[in-house]
Design an enzyme around this catalytic site. Structure first.
Site, short mmCIF file in Angstrom:
data_model
loop_
_atom_site.label_atom_id
_atom_site.label_comp_id
_atom_site.label_asym_id
_atom_site.label_seq_id
_atom_site.Cartn_x
_atom_site.Cartn_y
_atom_site.Cartn_z
N GLU A 77 0.82 -1.21 0.00
CA GLU A 77 0.00 0.00 0.00
C GLU A 77 0.86 1.26 0.00
O GLU A 77 0.56 2.24 -0.68
CB GLU A 77 -0.90 0.01 1.24
CG GLU A 77 -1.91 -1.12 1.30
CD GLU A 77 -1.40 -2.34 2.06
OE1 GLU A 77 -2.22 -3.08 2.63
OE2 GLU A 77 -0.16 -2.57 2.07
N LYS A 236 -2.40 4.22 8.15
CA LYS A 236 -1.94 5.11 7.07
C LYS A 236 -3.08 5.40 6.10
O LYS A 236 -3.26 6.54 5.66
CB LYS A 236 -0.74 4.50 6.36
CG LYS A 236 0.52 4.53 7.22
CD LYS A 236 1.77 4.18 6.43
CE LYS A 236 3.01 4.38 7.31
NZ LYS A 236 4.27 4.11 6.58
#
Length: 435
Positions: A77, A236
Site C-alpha cells: 500500500e 496510514k
C-alpha cells in the site's frame, strides 16, 4: 457518475502488472501483496493504472536512515502511494515545462496546481490492510453498529485460537495476507473467532500485551525482531482518508487534497465492517473542523471473480524479499524499481547510505522532485519566500513546515484521532539535498 466495478479495476491492474519486467517478481515458491492506484476519467469513461506497489517488508527502528535514502516501509500500500507521488511530480513538471494540462492545471492567480474535476482515483489491493482492518469479530461488529468507536476505546477482547508458526531468521518486518502477520502466533480460523492482526499497540507498560486485539487502536507494523516505527497500513489509509494521499510536500503545491473515490479489495469481503471501521467509522463523532480537510468516506468494494497469481497458497509459502514500485511515466525515466531492505536492488554495500543506492520513491528523491518544481516555477518561490540559492540547503522538515494548514490540521488530528501516532527521531527529518 458511473464508475468501473471492483472486478474491472482489479483486472486492469493485474494486466498492467503482468506487463512489467519479470525481474523482482516472486519466484515459484514466493508470494507477495499487490496494491495499485487507478485514475478514472469520468468525461471519457476511461481508466488507467498510474501506480503499483508490491511488498511485505518494513525495516526496524535501528535501520532508519537520517538522510532519507532508505525506504522505511515497503508494504504494498505504501509503495503504491509513493509511486503515485512520483507520477504526480512528473505531471506537474509537464504543466510548467510543456503546458500539458491533461491532468493538472496551473492556477496562476492562486499560485498552485488544480486537478481536473472530472478525474478521480481508486485504490486496489489484494489483501486487507494490516492493523485494525484485520480485526473481525461478529459480536464486536454487532456492537460497533450501535456505538462510536474511537482510538482509546476499551471493548471486550475477542478470544483467539493460536497455532505455532515457522519463525524465519529475518530482520525485516513481514505482513501476511488475511491478517496472518507471522508474529509468534496466528489465528486458527473459526467462524466465532476474530481475524488476528500481528500489528503492535503503542505506548504500553511492561504488563500490557502489544498483541492485544483492541478494536479501533492505532498500531505499528507487524513483524519480529527490531520493532518498526512505521504505522500499520490501516492507520496510514485512515490518515490519507482525512488529509488526502498527497502528503505535506505536494499539499504545498496543490489547491486541494486528493482522496480515493473507492477502496477495492480482491476477496476479503468478510472483512467489510472491519475495513470500514478502520478507515473512517472509528473517528465518527470526534471533532475535526478545518476548511481544507475532511473525514472522507470512500466506497468500499470487493472483487470476488479475479485472482492474483502471486497470492499466498500451498505452493507459495515464503514472502518475497523484494519490494516493487512502478508508475505510469515514460520508460526512459525508469518507472520500474526493485528494492531490498529499503535499498535499490543491486546496490553494493559500499554504496549504502548514498543517493546511488536510493530508489526514486525514497524521501530524498521525492524531495528532489519537489525542489525541482520550485526551481522551475519562480512564482512558487516568491509565494513561500524562498531564494533560489537556498533550495538545496533547506532541510526536509523545513519544507514540510511550509504546508502550514496541513501541519495545523495534523496537530489537531493527533489530538482527536491519532493520539498515539509514532514520532520518529527528529534527526531523520534534518537532511537536505546538499548533504
Amino acid at each position: 457518475m458511473v464508475l468501473p466495478s471492483a472486478e474491472d479495476l482489479a483486472d486492469l491492474v493485474f494486466k498492467e502488472f503482468r506487463q512489467l519486467p519479470k525481474t523482482g517478481k516472486p519466484t515459484t515458491n514466493e508470494w507477495t501483496i499487490l496494491s495499485a492506484i487507478v485514475m478514472h476519467d469520468t468525461a471519457k469513461g476511461t481508466s488507467k493504472v498510474v501506480a503499483i506497489g508490491c511488498g511485505t517488508k518494513c525495516v526496524g527502528k535501528s535501520k532508519l536512515c537520517s538522510h532519507g535514502l532508505i525506504l522505511n516501509d515497503s508494504h504494498a500500500e505504501v509503495l503504491a502511494r509513493r509511486a503515485l507521488l512520483r507520477y504526480i511530480y512528473h505531471l506537474l513538471k509537464r504543466v510548467i515545462e510543456y503546458s500539458d494540462e491533461g491532468v493538472f492545471q496551473w492556477d496562476s492567480e492562486n499560485v498552485c496546481f488544480r486537478i481536473r474535476p472530472d478525474l478521480n482515483f481508486h485504490f486496489v489491493s489484494t489483501q486487507t490492510p494490516c492493523g485494525d482492518a484485520c480485526i473481525r469479530n461478529e459480536a464486536i461488529e454487532e456492537k460497533s453498529t450501535k456505538e462510536e468507536h474511537i482510538i482509546n476505546d476499551e471493548p471486550t477482547q475477542p478470544k483467539l485460537k493460536k497455532r505455532k508458526i515457522n519463525k524465519e531468521n529475518d530482520e525485516n518486518e513481514d505482513c501476511a495476507p488475511n491478517g496472518d502477520d507471522n508474529v509468534g502466533a496466528l489465528l486458527e480460523p473459526s467462524p466465532n473467532d476474530a481475524v488476528y492482526t500481528g500489528a503492535k499497540l503503542i505506548g504500553l507498560t511492561d504488563q500490557q500485551d502489544a498483541m492485544e486485539q483492541k478494536i479501533g487502536a492505532v498500531r505499528t507494523k507487524p513483524g519480529r525482531g527490531d520493532r518498526t516505527l512505521s504505522m500499520s497500513c490501516s492507520d496510514k489509509l485512515a490518515r490519507w482518508n482525512v488529509f488526502g494521499m498527497q502528503g505535506a510536500l505536494l499539499d504545498i503545491l496543490l489547491a486541494h487534497p486528493i482522496y480515493f473515490e473507492t477502496l477495492n479489495f480482491v476477496g476479503c469481503a468478510e472483512n467489510e465492517a472491519a475495513i470500514r471501521r478502520a478507515i473512517y467509522d472509528r473517528f465518527i463523532g470526534k471533532q475535526f473542523k478545518t476548511t481544507k480537510y475532511k473525514i472522507h468516506k470512500p466506497t468500499i468494494r470487493f472483487a470476488e471473480t479475479v485472482k492474483f497469481e502471486y497470492a499466498e497458497n500451498y505452493n507459495r509459502k515464503n514472502p518475497a524479499p523484494t519490494g516493487i514500485s512502478w508508475c505510469n511515466i515514460p520508460i526512459d525515466l525508469k518507472p520500474y524499481e526493485i528494492s531490498v531492505n529499503g535499498n535499490k536492488q543491486g546496490a553494493t554495500r559500499k554504496k549504502f547510505g548514498t543517493p546511488e543506492a536510493a530508489v526514486k520513491i525514497s524521501k530524498y528523491n521525492l524531495l528532489q522532485e519537489f525542489v525541482d518544481i520550485l526551481r522551475v516555477e519562480p512564482k512558487l518561490r516568491q509565494k513561500y519566500r524562498i531564494d533560489s540559492k537556498e533550495l538545496t540547503y533547506l532541510k526536509y522538515h523545513q519544507y514540510k513546515q511550509l504546508a502550514r494548514e496541513y501541519q495545523a490540521a495534523w496537530t489537531l488530528a493527533k489530538q482527536n484521532y491519532f493520539s498515539q501516532w509514532t514520532e520518529k527521531p527528529p534527526n531523520l527529518l534534518e537532511f537536505s539535498l546538499d548533504a
